[in-house]
Design a protein around this motif. Structure first.
Motif, PDB file in Angstrom:
ATOM      1  N   ASP A   1      24.353  10.037 -29.064  1.00 17.18           N
ATOM      2  CA  ASP A   1      23.607   9.388 -30.136  1.00 17.18           C
ATOM      3  C   ASP A   1      22.746   8.223 -29.643  1.00 17.18           C
ATOM      4  OD1 ASP A   1      25.665   7.679 -29.543  1.00 17.18           O
ATOM      5  OD2 ASP A   1      26.069   7.146 -31.622  1.00 17.18           O
TER       6      ASP A   1
ATOM      7  N   VAL B   1      19.365   5.937 -31.681  1.00 14.59           N
ATOM      8  CA  VAL B   1      19.749   4.644 -32.226  1.00 14.59           C
ATOM      9  C   VAL B   1      18.504   3.819 -32.534  1.00 14.59           C
ATOM     10  CG1 VAL B   1      20.908   2.480 -31.625  1.00 14.59           C
ATOM     11  CG2 VAL B   1      21.919   4.656 -30.967  1.00 14.59           C
ATOM     12  N   ALA B   2      18.556   3.073 -33.633  1.00 11.97           N
ATOM     13  CA  ALA B   2      17.489   2.105 -33.895  1.00 11.97           C
ATOM     14  C   ALA B   2      17.464   1.122 -32.739  1.00 11.97           C
ATOM     15  CB  ALA B   2      17.766   1.401 -35.210  1.00 11.97           C
TER      16      ALA B   2
ATOM     17  N   PRO C   1      18.092  -2.141 -31.741  1.00 14.15           N
ATOM     18  CA  PRO C   1      18.587  -3.510 -31.880  1.00 14.15           C
ATOM     19  C   PRO C   1      18.318  -4.336 -30.632  1.00 14.15           C
ATOM     20  CG  PRO C   1      20.415  -2.043 -31.477  1.00 14.15           C
ATOM     21  CD  PRO C   1      19.183  -1.186 -31.653  1.00 14.15           C
ATOM     22  N   GLU C   2      18.131  -3.671 -29.518  1.00 15.41           N
ATOM     23  CA  GLU C   2      17.904  -4.379 -28.264  1.00 15.41           C
ATOM     24  C   GLU C   2      16.473  -4.865 -28.108  1.00 15.41           C
ATOM     25  OE1 GLU C   2      16.109  -0.509 -27.344  1.00 15.41           O
ATOM     26  OE2 GLU C   2      17.718  -1.178 -28.627  1.00 15.41           O
TER      27      GLU C   2
ATOM     28  N   ASN D   1      18.937   2.544 -23.710  1.00 14.67           N
ATOM     29  CA  ASN D   1      19.679   3.408 -24.636  1.00 14.67           C
ATOM     30  C   ASN D   1      21.153   3.022 -24.706  1.00 14.67           C
ATOM     31  OD1 ASN D   1      17.479   4.934 -25.432  1.00 14.67           O
ATOM     32  ND2 ASN D   1      17.756   6.420 -23.788  1.00 14.67           N
TER      33      ASN D   1
ATOM     34  N   ALA E   1      21.467  -0.306 -26.506  1.00 16.16           N
ATOM     35  CA  ALA E   1      21.267  -0.084 -27.946  1.00 16.16           C
ATOM     36  C   ALA E   1      22.523   0.515 -28.580  1.00 16.16           C
ATOM     37  CB  ALA E   1      20.067   0.827 -28.177  1.00 16.16           C
ATOM     38  N   ALA E   2      23.127   1.494 -27.924  1.00 13.23           N
ATOM     39  CA  ALA E   2      24.336   2.125 -28.462  1.00 13.23           C
ATOM     40  C   ALA E   2      25.478   1.107 -28.542  1.00 13.23           C
ATOM     41  CB  ALA E   2      24.734   3.320 -27.601  1.00 13.23           C
ATOM     42  N   TYR E   3      25.603   0.273 -27.521  1.00 11.30           N
ATOM     43  CA  TYR E   3      26.653  -0.758 -27.531  1.00 11.30           C
ATOM     44  C   TYR E   3      26.425  -1.734 -28.680  1.00 11.30           C
ATOM     45  CZ  TYR E   3      29.844  -4.362 -25.909  1.00 11.30           C
ATOM     46  OH  TYR E   3      30.861  -5.272 -25.836  1.00 11.30           O
TER      47      TYR E   3
ATOM     48  N   GLN F   1      24.783  -1.304 -31.396  1.00  5.46           N
ATOM     49  CA  GLN F   1      24.959  -0.678 -32.706  1.00  5.46           C
ATOM     50  C   GLN F   1      26.425  -0.791 -33.135  1.00  5.46           C
ATOM     51  OE1 GLN F   1      24.454   3.606 -33.038  1.00  5.46           O
ATOM     52  NE2 GLN F   1      23.483   3.315 -35.036  1.00  5.46           N
ATOM     53  N   ARG F   2      27.335  -0.697 -32.166  1.00  4.32           N
ATOM     54  CA  ARG F   2      28.764  -0.833 -32.470  1.00  4.32           C
ATOM     55  C   ARG F   2      29.173  -2.297 -32.652  1.00  4.32           C
ATOM     56  NH1 ARG F   2      28.598   2.806 -28.209  1.00  4.32           N
ATOM     57  NH2 ARG F   2      29.449   1.298 -26.745  1.00  4.32           N
TER      58      ARG F   2
ATOM     59  N   PRO G   1      26.988  -5.317 -33.717  1.00  5.86           N
ATOM     60  CA  PRO G   1      25.711  -5.935 -34.091  1.00  5.86           C
ATOM     61  C   PRO G   1      25.675  -7.455 -33.954  1.00  5.86           C
ATOM     62  CG  PRO G   1      26.814  -5.013 -36.015  1.00  5.86           C
ATOM     63  CD  PRO G   1      27.614  -4.597 -34.823  1.00  5.86           C
TER      64      PRO G   1
END
Length: 120
Positions: free
Chosen positions: A9, A13-14, A16-17, A30, A33-35, A37-38, A40
């Motif tokens: 995923d 991911v949007a 955030p980074e 990527n 961003a995945a980290y 997302q979990r 925020p």
């Protein structure tokens, strides 16, 4: 530590980074961003870390990476300060950073984060 394949995923991911680009060089956007997302709240924490690093290591670049422990389900966000080649000076600055800011600040953070020096 071996890096596993990016999570499926991570590409979707949007971003955030994106707000971190002026402060950090991202090794794998990527995965960061995945980290985030979990976790925020980590974005504000990373801004705080970058501000503190800039006080103790003025003019140094900062690299952000995600590391995985192959033996445990542990993911760590690593902040690497690019401190130049003077190891003695960089280590003294890191000790001061740790004692004056990091040890207290990191206790309130939601993320598993390490801050270390990368010599260039």
């Amino acid at each position: 530590m071996a890096r596993p394949e990016p999570t499926s995923d991570a590409v979707h991911v949007a971003a955030p980074e994106a707000s971190l680009h002026p402060l950090y060089t991202l090794r794998d956007a990527n995965e960061v961003a995945a980290y985030l997302q979990r976790k925020p709240d980590g974005i504000q924490e990373l801004w705080d870390i970058a501000n503190a690093v800039s006080r103790y290591f003025p003019g140094s670049g900062i690299v952000l990476d995600v590391l995985y422990d192959a033996e445990e389900p542990l993911t760590t966000l690593c902040v690497y300060i690019q401190a130049g080649r003077d190891a003695a000076r960089a280590n003294a600055q890191l000790d001061r950073f740790d004692k004056e800011w990091w040890f207290e600040a990191s206790g309130d953070m939601d993320m598993d984060t390490c801050v270390d020096i990368a010599y260039r």
